[in-house]
Design a protein around this motif. Sequence first.
Motif, PDB file in Angstrom:
ATOM      1  N   PHE A  22       0.841  -1.178   0.000  1.00 43.48           N
ATOM      2  CA  PHE A  22       0.000   0.000   0.000  1.00 43.48           C
ATOM      3  C   PHE A  22       0.883   1.237   0.000  1.00 43.48           C
ATOM      4  N   PRO A  23       0.402   2.322  -0.580  1.00 44.49           N
ATOM      5  CA  PRO A  23       1.215   3.530  -0.667  1.00 44.49           C
ATOM      6  C   PRO A  23       1.426   4.189   0.696  1.00 44.49           C
ATOM      7  N   LEU A  24       2.565   4.838   0.832  1.00 47.29           N
ATOM      8  CA  LEU A  24       2.837   5.596   2.040  1.00 47.29           C
ATOM      9  C   LEU A  24       1.993   6.866   2.041  1.00 47.29           C
ATOM     10  N   ASP A  25       1.792   7.411   3.194  1.00 50.06           N
ATOM     11  CA  ASP A  25       0.992   8.619   3.347  1.00 50.06           C
ATOM     12  C   ASP A  25       1.899   9.837   3.136  1.00 50.06           C
ATOM     13  N   HIS A  26       2.322  10.056   1.898  1.00 48.20           N
ATOM     14  CA  HIS A  26       3.272  11.123   1.585  1.00 48.20           C
ATOM     15  C   HIS A  26       2.741  12.511   1.914  1.00 48.20           C
ATOM     16  N   PHE A  27       1.445  12.710   1.816  1.00 46.72           N
ATOM     17  CA  PHE A  27       0.871  14.031   2.037  1.00 46.72           C
ATOM     18  C   PHE A  27       0.351  14.218   3.461  1.00 46.72           C
ATOM     19  N   GLY A  28       0.552  13.226   4.316  1.00 42.65           N
ATOM     20  CA  GLY A  28       0.151  13.342   5.714  1.00 42.65           C
ATOM     21  C   GLY A  28      -1.343  13.414   5.924  1.00 42.65           C
ATOM     22  N   GLU A  29      -2.099  12.793   5.033  1.00 42.58           N
ATOM     23  CA  GLU A  29      -3.556  12.854   5.127  1.00 42.58           C
ATOM     24  C   GLU A  29      -4.094  12.224   6.406  1.00 42.58           C
ATOM     25  N   CYS A  30      -3.393  11.238   6.929  1.00 44.91           N
ATOM     26  CA  CYS A  30      -3.849  10.541   8.131  1.00 44.91           C
ATOM     27  C   CYS A  30      -2.884  10.731   9.304  1.00 44.91           C
ATOM     28  N   SER A  31      -2.016  11.714   9.203  1.00 43.89           N
ATOM     29  CA  SER A  31      -1.006  11.879  10.246  1.00 43.89           C
ATOM     30  C   SER A  31      -1.619  12.255  11.597  1.00 43.89           C
ATOM     31  N   ALA A  32      -2.731  12.988  11.609  1.00 47.17           N
ATOM     32  CA  ALA A  32      -3.373  13.335  12.883  1.00 47.17           C
ATOM     33  C   ALA A  32      -3.854  12.069  13.595  1.00 47.17           C
ATOM     34  N   PHE A  33      -4.430  11.139  12.838  1.00 49.82           N
ATOM     35  CA  PHE A  33      -4.883   9.868  13.427  1.00 49.82           C
ATOM     36  C   PHE A  33      -3.697   9.058  13.937  1.00 49.82           C
ATOM     37  N   LYS A  34      -2.620   9.061  13.158  1.00 50.53           N
ATOM     38  CA  LYS A  34      -1.408   8.325  13.556  1.00 50.53           C
ATOM     39  C   LYS A  34      -0.836   8.914  14.839  1.00 50.53           C
ATOM     40  N   GLU A  35      -0.781  10.236  14.925  1.00 56.59           N
ATOM     41  CA  GLU A  35      -0.233  10.885  16.119  1.00 56.59           C
ATOM     42  C   GLU A  35      -1.080  10.603  17.352  1.00 56.59           C
ATOM     43  N   GLN A  36      -2.412  10.593  17.188  1.00 55.30           N
ATOM     44  CA  GLN A  36      -3.287  10.260  18.319  1.00 55.30           C
ATOM     45  C   GLN A  36      -3.026   8.834  18.790  1.00 55.30           C
ATOM     46  N   PHE A  37      -2.867   7.933  17.839  1.00 59.04           N
ATOM     47  CA  PHE A  37      -2.598   6.532  18.175  1.00 59.04           C
ATOM     48  C   PHE A  37      -1.253   6.412  18.884  1.00 59.04           C
ATOM     49  N   MET A  38      -0.220   7.069  18.360  1.00 59.66           N
ATOM     50  CA  MET A  38       1.109   6.977  18.965  1.00 59.66           C
ATOM     51  C   MET A  38       1.120   7.605  20.362  1.00 59.66           C
ATOM     52  N   ARG A  39       0.404   8.717  20.547  1.00 56.83           N
ATOM     53  CA  ARG A  39       0.316   9.349  21.867  1.00 56.83           C
ATOM     54  C   ARG A  39      -0.360   8.396  22.852  1.00 56.83           C
ATOM     55  N   CYS A  40      -1.431   7.761  22.392  1.00 58.26           N
ATOM     56  CA  CYS A  40      -2.139   6.800  23.243  1.00 58.26           C
ATOM     57  C   CYS A  40      -1.209   5.657  23.655  1.00 58.26           C
ATOM     58  N   LEU A  41      -0.431   5.158  22.699  1.00 60.15           N
ATOM     59  CA  LEU A  41       0.504   4.072  23.025  1.00 60.15           C
ATOM     60  C   LEU A  41       1.509   4.511  24.089  1.00 60.15           C
ATOM     61  N   ARG A  42       2.076   5.694  23.909  1.00 59.78           N
ATOM     62  CA  ARG A  42       3.060   6.181  24.894  1.00 59.78           C
ATOM     63  C   ARG A  42       2.418   6.332  26.271  1.00 59.78           C
ATOM     64  N   GLU A  43       1.214   6.918  26.308  1.00 62.15           N
ATOM     65  CA  GLU A  43       0.543   7.164  27.585  1.00 62.15           C
ATOM     66  C   GLU A  43       0.090   5.879  28.276  1.00 62.15           C
ATOM     67  N   SER A  44      -0.169   4.842  27.500  1.00 62.55           N
ATOM     68  CA  SER A  44      -0.634   3.580  28.090  1.00 62.55           C
ATOM     69  C   SER A  44       0.511   2.594  28.328  1.00 62.55           C
ATOM     70  N   GLY A  45       1.738   3.063  28.185  1.00 66.88           N
ATOM     71  CA  GLY A  45       2.877   2.152  28.374  1.00 66.88           C
ATOM     72  C   GLY A  45       2.969   1.131  27.257  1.00 66.88           C
ATOM     73  N   TYR A  46       2.576   1.548  26.049  1.00 69.72           N
ATOM     74  CA  TYR A  46       2.614   0.714  24.842  1.00 69.72           C
ATOM     75  C   TYR A  46       1.708  -0.514  24.949  1.00 69.72           C
ATOM     76  N   GLU A  47       0.594  -0.331  25.643  1.00 65.80           N
ATOM     77  CA  GLU A  47      -0.443  -1.367  25.732  1.00 65.80           C
ATOM     78  C   GLU A  47      -1.410  -1.133  24.577  1.00 65.80           C
ATOM     79  N   SER A  48      -1.237  -1.870  23.494  1.00 64.24           N
ATOM     80  CA  SER A  48      -2.001  -1.603  22.270  1.00 64.24           C
ATOM     81  C   SER A  48      -3.496  -1.817  22.436  1.00 64.24           C
ATOM     82  N   SER A  49      -3.902  -2.690  23.329  1.00 65.25           N
ATOM     83  CA  SER A  49      -5.338  -2.941  23.493  1.00 65.25           C
ATOM     84  C   SER A  49      -6.063  -1.704  24.014  1.00 65.25           C
TER      85      SER A  49
END
Length: 93
Positions: A22-49
């Motif tokens: 699949f193509p990379l998100d070169h234009f950052g169309e979903c970067s806000a969603f990615k950042e929210q997900f990554m922030r959640c992972l950091r805050e939860s101690g990388y507990e993906s569930s």
Amino acid sequence: MSTAMNFSSKSFKPRPPDKGAFPLDHFGECSAFKEQFMRCLRESGYESSACRQRAMAYLECRMERQLMANEPLEKLGFKDLIEEKSEAKPEKS
């Protein structure tokens, strides 16, 4: 010696990954969603569930913008979240 190094009898044929490329998100169309997900992972101690709702939103964004193949979210492991979402919506009378 040359016969020991002869591997031409069976040639290697590469095959694509199961879900395809699949193509990379070169234009950052979903970067806000990615950042929210990554922030959640950091805050939860990388507990993906704990971040599954955000992961689902990120994948929905990618599918809506043709950055990955459309797949039913149930098939991607979010069946329980979809059922919760539909139960939370009040029925229209």
